[in-house]
Design a protein around this motif. Structure first.
Motif, short mmCIF file in Angstrom:
data_model
loop_
_atom_site.label_atom_id
_atom_site.label_comp_id
_atom_site.label_asym_id
_atom_site.label_seq_id
_atom_site.Cartn_x
_atom_site.Cartn_y
_atom_site.Cartn_z
N GLY B 50 0.83 -1.19 0.00
CA GLY B 50 0.00 0.00 0.00
C GLY B 50 0.86 1.24 0.00
O GLY B 50 2.05 1.16 0.33
N SER B 54 -0.55 4.48 4.45
CA SER B 54 -1.78 3.69 4.35
C SER B 54 -2.08 2.94 5.63
O SER B 54 -3.17 2.43 5.82
CB SER B 54 -1.66 2.70 3.19
N LYS B 56 0.00 0.36 6.84
CA LYS B 56 0.50 -1.01 6.87
C LYS B 56 1.54 -1.24 7.95
O LYS B 56 1.54 -2.28 8.61
CB LYS B 56 1.03 -1.43 5.48
N ASP B 232 -5.18 0.90 2.02
CA ASP B 232 -5.18 2.31 1.64
C ASP B 232 -6.02 3.07 2.65
O ASP B 232 -7.11 2.63 3.01
CB ASP B 232 -5.72 2.48 0.21
N GLU B 233 -5.48 4.15 3.15
CA GLU B 233 -6.17 5.00 4.12
C GLU B 233 -6.74 4.20 5.29
O GLU B 233 -7.87 4.41 5.73
CB GLU B 233 -7.27 5.81 3.42
#
Lengths: 220, 263
Positions: B50, B54, B56, B232-233
């Motif tokens: 990602g 994001s 991770k 993501d996000e």
């Protein structure tokens, strides 16, 4: 031309020696107490408890932002009025010196610990170490090395600072030099001998400190 | 959202080794993780990919409680891990979790005041109480596996980045972990040093190690992972087999992300 005469001082050698002894005792004692106070204060500052940290901070600022002479006068003459009774001048001297140097040590310890990358604590935690194990085995050994030069420097200053206890009649080296001067009316000789005795102790110590510092730098 | 594809060795999925349930993490007002569920089965390799920011890294750091989740729970062997370092029942403390779940960091974080060998034996000796001789024998075996036995007495500052990371992997493996978490293990390395570290990781994969890997090495992730998660996000946007996620992405955001790496 002034005619030096150190011979008249010779009969007072035991006073100088006793004064020097007390200076060493007050230095060593206040450093020992100061380290304990410094560790506790540093622990309080880093504990994450807001109130504890504020109390520690207030203590530090009071002792770092007032002259040691003022602190000595306050503890000897003012503090007893506050609590009733009197305070022994030797106790006042040791107490003040310890609190004074402790405030500076705390800052040295704190700076040393905070200078260690937080990844070190995380790596220790990642292999299952408790926060205490991470502190004593990983953070402290590295921090000690970094704080040693400042610690030695502060301790050398402390040795010289003990001369101020003479104003509350603790018979340290500076006090004894004044006594000898009073007896002999030989200020130049009395105070020169005093200065030389301070140098005799501190010069070797600063040389050793430099040596240690150079050694540590090599192993980096 | 893609349909999750069962990885190879479906029978083993019965045993969820490490599990994140509804993990949320906020730093101040910023919510970095917005409710993540993730299950690692024994022997499974999961790659987290990602864009930066994001979440991770935060997610993988929640898996061993390096970050304490704001909400949600981490389960190890089915038991919910508490918030204390040591629980009354010793199987649910954070310390216990970390003893069995190793971690490798982007910036290695080797102990600079200890030799390579001492870095590797520190955990077993101090945390597990392993006798020194036994810990050293195991450490030397691990160091030879990562090709660094000749560096046993060197200090970390005298090693290259790739060597440091290989020592860091040996240090994590010295605890005989059941799961290994790799947080961008090659991102801080010079390009020519990435290969040697990836080779070591690949060996662990081949040995059946359970792993979660945060990585920007798309080809490597596609190669070794059983499952790839695209974050993501703060949310898992897509997950599935490497073929679907990396080689032929369908999700638009994922496609845009992956195409930047496929040159």
């Amino acid at each position: 031309m002034y005619k030096w005469n150190f011979d008249v001082l010779w009969q007072y050698w035991d006073l100088f020696l006793y004064g020097l002894w007390l200076t060493v005792v007050y230095t060593a004692g206040s450093i020992a107490f100061g380290v304990v106070i410094g560790l506790i204060t540093c622990g309080a500052r880093l504990s994450g408890w807001k109130s504890l940290s504020v109390i520690a901070r207030v203590y530090q600022e009071i002792f770092r932002c007032t002259p040691l002479l003022v602190q000595l006068l306050w503890f000897y003459y003012a503090f007893p009025l506050l609590v009733g009774g009197s305070i022994d001048n030797r106790v006042a001297a040791m107490l003040t010196l310890s609190l004074y140097v402790g405030a500076f040590y705390a800052e040295i310890f704190r700076g040393g610990i905070l200078s260690i990358d937080r990844g070190q604590r995380e790596a220790a935690a990642a292999i299952g170490m408790s926060p205490m194990q991470a502190m004593t085995r990983i953070v402290m050994p590295q921090a000690l090395k970094r704080m040693l030069p400042s610690f030695i420097n502060q301790s050398v200053i402390q040795f010289k600072n003990t001369s101020l206890v003479s104003v509350i009649s603790v018979a340290d080296l500076a006090y004894m030099a004044a006594v000898v001067n009073g007896q002999t009316y030989r200020p130049l000789e009395s105070y020169t001998v005093m200065a030389l005795l301070y140098i005799a102790v501190l010069f070797p110590l600063t040389q050793i400190a430099d040596l240690i510092e150079r050694r540590l730098r090599v192993s980096d | 959202m893609m349909i999750e594809q069962e990885p190879e060795g479906t029978a083993m999925r019965a045993e969820a080794l490490l599990e994140a349930r509804g993990i949320r993490k906020s730093f101040g007002a910023l919510e970095v993780l917005k409710g993540i569920d993730l299950t690692l089965a024994r022997g499974e390799v999961v790659a987290l990919i990602g864009p930066s920011g994001s979440g991770k890294s935060t997610l993988i750091r929640c898996l061993n409680m390096m970050e304490i989740p704001t909400a949600g729970t981490i389960h190890f062997h089915g038991k919910s891990i508490g918030r204390k370092f040591r629980d009354a029942d010793d199987s649910t403390g954070i310390g216990t979790l970390r003893r069995h779940v190793g971690m490798v960091f982007q910036h290695f974080n080797l102990f600079p005041h200890k030799t390579v060998l001492e870095n590797v034996t520190e955990g077993p000796i101090v945390v597990c109480g392993t006798p020194r001789a036994e810990a050293e024998a195991h450490a030397l075996d691990l160091l030879s596996q990562v090709g660094l036995s000749q560096k046993r007495d060197a200090y970390p500052n005298h090693l290259s980045g790739g060597q440091k990371q290989r020592v860091a992997i040996a240090r994590a493996m010295a605890m005989r972990p059941e799961v290994l978490l790799l947080d961008e293990g090659t991102s801080a390395l010079d390009p020519e040093l990435v290969g040697e570290v990836l080779a070591v990781i690949r060996r662990l994969v081949d040995d059946g190690m359970t792993m979660a890997i945060v990585t920007h090495e798309m080809a490597f992730a596609a190669d070794v992972a059983d499952r790839v998660l695209f974050l993501d996000e703060g949310a898992i946007v897509a997950q599935g087999a490497p073929d679907e996620i990396i080689r032929s992405p369908s999700n638009e955001r994922l496609k845009a992300f992956v195409s930047r790496f496929n040159h």
